[in-house]
Each structure stands twice: as C-alpha cells, then as structure tokens.
Scaffold this active site. Structure first.
Site, mmCIF file in Angstrom:
data_model
loop_
_atom_site.group_PDB
_atom_site.id
_atom_site.type_symbol
_atom_site.label_atom_id
_atom_site.label_comp_id
_atom_site.label_asym_id
_atom_site.label_seq_id
_atom_site.Cartn_x
_atom_site.Cartn_y
_atom_site.Cartn_z
ATOM 1 N N LYS A 178 11.960 6.877 10.153
ATOM 2 C CA LYS A 178 11.154 6.483 8.996
ATOM 3 C C LYS A 178 12.107 6.014 7.900
ATOM 4 O O LYS A 178 12.921 6.786 7.403
ATOM 5 C CB LYS A 178 10.329 7.668 8.518
ATOM 6 N N LYS A 232 8.841 3.308 11.613
ATOM 7 C CA LYS A 232 8.040 2.955 10.448
ATOM 8 C C LYS A 232 8.940 2.463 9.337
ATOM 9 O O LYS A 232 9.951 3.112 9.083
ATOM 10 C CB LYS A 232 7.307 4.221 10.007
HETATM 11 C C1 PBG Z 1 4.383 10.606 3.678
HETATM 12 C C2 PBG Z 1 3.921 9.277 4.156
HETATM 13 C C3 PBG Z 1 4.113 8.035 3.531
HETATM 14 C C4 PBG Z 1 3.463 7.097 4.339
HETATM 15 C C5 PBG Z 1 2.900 7.772 5.405
HETATM 16 N N1 PBG Z 1 3.216 9.125 5.298
HETATM 17 C C6 PBG Z 1 4.734 7.677 2.234
HETATM 18 C C7 PBG Z 1 6.131 7.984 1.929
HETATM 19 O O1 PBG Z 1 6.922 8.459 2.726
HETATM 20 O O2 PBG Z 1 6.473 7.727 0.765
HETATM 21 C C8 PBG Z 1 3.404 5.627 4.062
HETATM 22 C C9 PBG Z 1 2.376 4.858 4.792
HETATM 23 C C10 PBG Z 1 2.142 3.485 4.291
HETATM 24 O O3 PBG Z 1 2.854 2.951 3.433
HETATM 25 O O4 PBG Z 1 1.191 2.882 4.788
HETATM 26 N N2 PBG Z 1 3.345 11.563 3.783
#
Ligand code: PBG
Length: 307
Positions: A178, A232
C-alpha cells in the site's frame, strides 16, 4: 475471439461507506455516484450489486464519535458491525463480506493506529487494537478482514487472534503493498478524515519509488498468514501487480482508489474523456496486469454494462 482477458462482474469488489447517525444517504462530492450510506440505503445498494452479479463488497465505517484509539472500530454495536449483521441477514452465504480493518476512520487524529509521544502511530500498541477489531468484525459476520493500516506484524497478530477466538475460517486479505500515494484524497472526504500533521503516512506506507520493497512486503504478509494480498493504488502500480503475479500464487487484489476514480469522472465531466470507455480500460488493464480481484468504485457502473 483473440482477447486474452475479459472483465466479468465476478472480478469486482465494491467499496462502500456506511455512516452512523444520518437519516438520508449523503452524496460524496469528490466521488460522483458514491454515498455515505445509512444502514437502510446500504442494504438496498448491496441488493442491487448482488443482483448485478458483483460477488463481494468491502465496508468502511464512519462513526458518529471519534476518539484517540478509534474504539468504535471494535464496538460490537459499531456501525460496520451492525451493517455486517444486516448484510449477513439479507444474503446468507451468497455474498462475500469484506471488512476494511483499520482505525483511521475512527480516530480523532486520522492516523491508522494509536500515537506515541512523537505523534506517529505506535506499531506494537496498535496490533492489540487490530486484534480486537478483527474479532468484532468476524463475530458480526465478515468472511474476510482486510487490514489496511500497514503496521508491521499485523497479519500475524490478526491471524492468531482470529484463530484463538474460533474464527479459523475467516480469511485475511492483506493490504500488502500500500503506497503513500497522493491518490487517496477523495477517500478522506468520504470518511471525514483529516490527518493531524498534514496527512503524511510515509512512515508506514510504501515509498512510491520502490518496487522491490513492495515484493518484500507481499512475501512477509504471505509468510504471516495472508490468504490474499493487495496492491494499492492500481493504475500507477501495474508493474508491481505484474511482478507479484509472477512471484506468488495466492490471489492478488488491486485497489483502484478514490483518486483514480475521481480523475476519470473529472475528465468526463469536462467532456474530455469518455467515462464508459476509460473506466473499462482502466479496470481491464488492472486485470491484464495480473489482478484476480479488483476493488473499484466503478463496480456497479461496470457490472451494469457487463450484463
Ligand atoms: C485506510 C484506507 C485508506 C484507503 C483505504 N483504506 C486511506 C489511507 O490509507 O489514507 C483509501 C482508499 C481510496 O482512496 O479509495 N483505512
């Protein structure tokens, strides 16, 4: 006839937001067509998605009250737990219920864990909280928990907690690679999160410059017990998806995130892009790169066109 890949509603997982304490669904301005749902409107949306053949949804909760630890995330009557029970009642085993497992939607500081004296998440103190959340979500009916906080050791800790509580059949979809991307902006509007200190998660999310490091994160999560791994965002990281596909044999998920969705909509609103065609091209490209499962806000839009 010669197409190597085809999109099918079966490939898609719809991310959905459910908010505590509202009477009507709230449209999310930066994610056209997406809503903060009430429990009732969520049920209706999921009924329609299931009718369209979308096999799974992932839930994000927006609690009425946030605190330093994010305690609503593991409240048995917290908004996601209530929504999981509703959907389990409505669909039995016919729909896969995934719960995002993190605290940033639930903390008043917007970080993915409890903070130490420096104001950064305390990795090890956060693991105990993730364990509580995993058990609360599994108890409420989640088939899959998806830890997204990028704390080291989170998959191992959650696996142990689930097994000890008798949830050895609950699967873990690890947000493994991520990235600390600029593409999560609209999501933070969707869950009403402002990160104290300016929104920097680079202490725990991946450096966008790194590909090898992502593979290390993926291997570690599988070694800790992840049943599936996620990359992601999706479009800027097709190389990582394709590399992961070549190296590991567990199912690979990719998350086409809020900023990717918002860009396509913004271009289409101006008349500069063809929404249908670009949405289809994005998601098919993610599949071609090697993703088995694609989390996308276009799930409903695509499923309607793939009937
Ligand atoms: C954290 C989380 C995030 C997203 C999914 N789970 C945000 C982050 O890490 O700041 C982002 C998903 C998206 O941008 O569509 N719970």
């Amino acid at each position: 006839m010669v197409a190597e890949n085809r999109l099918h509603p079966d490939d898609l997982i719809a991310p959905l937001f459910v908010r505590e304490g509202i009477d009507e669904p709230h449209p999310i301005e930066s994610l056209p067509g997406q809503f903060q749902h009430t429990r009732e409107s969520l049920r209706e949306e999921v009924r329609q998605l299931a009718d369209l053949g979308v096999p799974a949804v992932i839930l994000f909760g927006v609690p009425a009250h946030k605190d330093a630890e994010g305690s609503e995330a593991w409240n048995p009557d917290g908004i996601v737990q209530l929504a999981l029970r509703d959907l389990r009642d409505d669909h039995g085993d016919a729909l896969v219920l995934v719960a995002d497992l993190c605290v940033d939607e639930y903390t008043d500081h917007g970080h993915c864990g409890v903070l130490d004296v420096t104001g950064q998440p305390d990795n090890d103190a956060t693991l105990g909280i993730y364990e509580e959340i995993a058990v609360a979500q599994a108890t409420a009916g989640a088939d899959i928990v998806a830890p997204s906080g990028m704390m080291d050791g989170q998959v191992f800790a959650i696996r142990e907690a689930l097994d000890e509580a008798g949830f050895d059949q609950t699967a873990i979809l690890a947000y493994a690679a991520k990235y600390a991307t600029a593409l999560y902006g609209p999501f933070r509007d969707a869950v009403d999160v402002t990160i104290v200190g300016g929104g920097n998660r680079s202490g725990y999310q991946q450096d966008i410059a790194n590909g090898r490091e992502a593979m290390e994160e993926i291997r570690e999560d599988i070694a800790e017990g992840a049943d599936m791994v996620m990359i992601k965002p999706a479009m800027p990281y097709l190389d990582v998806i394709s590399r992961a596909r070549a190296e590991v044999d567990v199912p690979i998920a990719a998350y086409h995130v809020s900023g990717e969705y918002a860009m396509v909509h913004a271009g289409a609103e101006r008349g500069w892009l063809d929404l249908d065609a670009v949405a289809f091209e994005h998601i098919l490209a993610v599949k071609r790169a090697g993703a088995d499962l694609i989390l996308t806000y276009f799930a409903r839009h695509l499923a309607e066109r793939l009937q």
